[in-house]
Design a protein around this motif. Sequence first.
Motif: not given
Length: 373
Positions: A40, A77, A42-43, A45, A68-69, A52, A71, A54-55
């Motif tokens: 998992y 993260s 997460s980043e 928020d 990943m998308e 939160k 930045m 993310k992927d």
Amino acid sequence: MKKFLFLFSSVIFLLTGCGEDKGYYLSGDVKGVENGTKIYISELDGKTRSPKAKDTAIVQDEKFELDMEEMDLPALSFLRIEGVNGNLVFIAENEKLKFNINKDSIRNSRVSGGQENEALYEYLDHMKEMNRKIGKMQKEARTAMIQKDTAKLKSIQATETELKDNDRKAKEEIFSRNTDTFLAVTLLADMLSSKSHSSKEVRDMFSEVSDRIKQTDMAKDLKSELEKMKNAETGSKAPDFEAPTPDGEMLALSDRMGQVTVVDFWAAWCKPCRIENPNLVNTYNKYKDKGLNIISVSLDRPGQKDRWVQAIKDDKLEQWDHVSNLQFWQDPVARLYGITAIPATYILDKDGIIVAKNLRGDALAEKIGELLN
């Protein structure tokens, strides 16, 4: 004791490497992790200040990959493995990030790739060495206290002073080389929270942070906090305030000014505050007849008035004034003074000018004596 945005109390890993023009790419080795286990990502928020999602990646042949998308800005993260306690903290940036994970010892896991994580790793290595030295020093101090070895204790105090000075210089040097990284802001937040640097020093250093990094949520929060602290810097007029006493009456700072006034921020739940209270009592007893007054502002939690009042009694603090809104870190007086950690003390002269901050023990008594004599 609260640590303002202090990110490194449970941080465990990291390094860095080559970049892509768009997005960022995660890959890693996770030996001993079964096929199908989820990874998992997460980043933090910016609004909720909590991770939160993310992927998610799936482990195959003890490896994982995740594209990943892109930045817009670097972000704090976290990587977590399904069924494994703890997580890895890293800085998300548009680079290829490679993880080498030991599932049985997250602390020994590493990440490499990118300028951001390289800078973060350098700082974490410094903090790890600092903590090792502090731990050793504390152990020696406990032994010296048990043996009542005053000479050894003085030597340890000198070592502590030198250690703090070296830590201060190291932080400044690391910051100077990383003003265009996310670390710059987290490092300044650490300086502020640990009180290794004054709010004015941190504000001056903040001006050196790149415009790009100043756009991050953490930088915006830090800037806001520094602006609040401007109100209560050494040399400025102490902000007046009014707050309820244990009896429910409203008490204002301006109504209780002495020749020297100490505004002391503390709480019943704060162990360092309770340890310092006997020193405060001794100082008050020594100088109260010469014009010293103290106003203690408690950051106790809502609904815990009884604990606050009992702590005043237990620590023999009834001799001076006490106020609290019982709003924990949201206490209006604490926010007015930009309080991010306690204990915190402000020493005011007869005109209400802040002449010193955060002195404790002998240093506090000596400063008050100097002002009154």
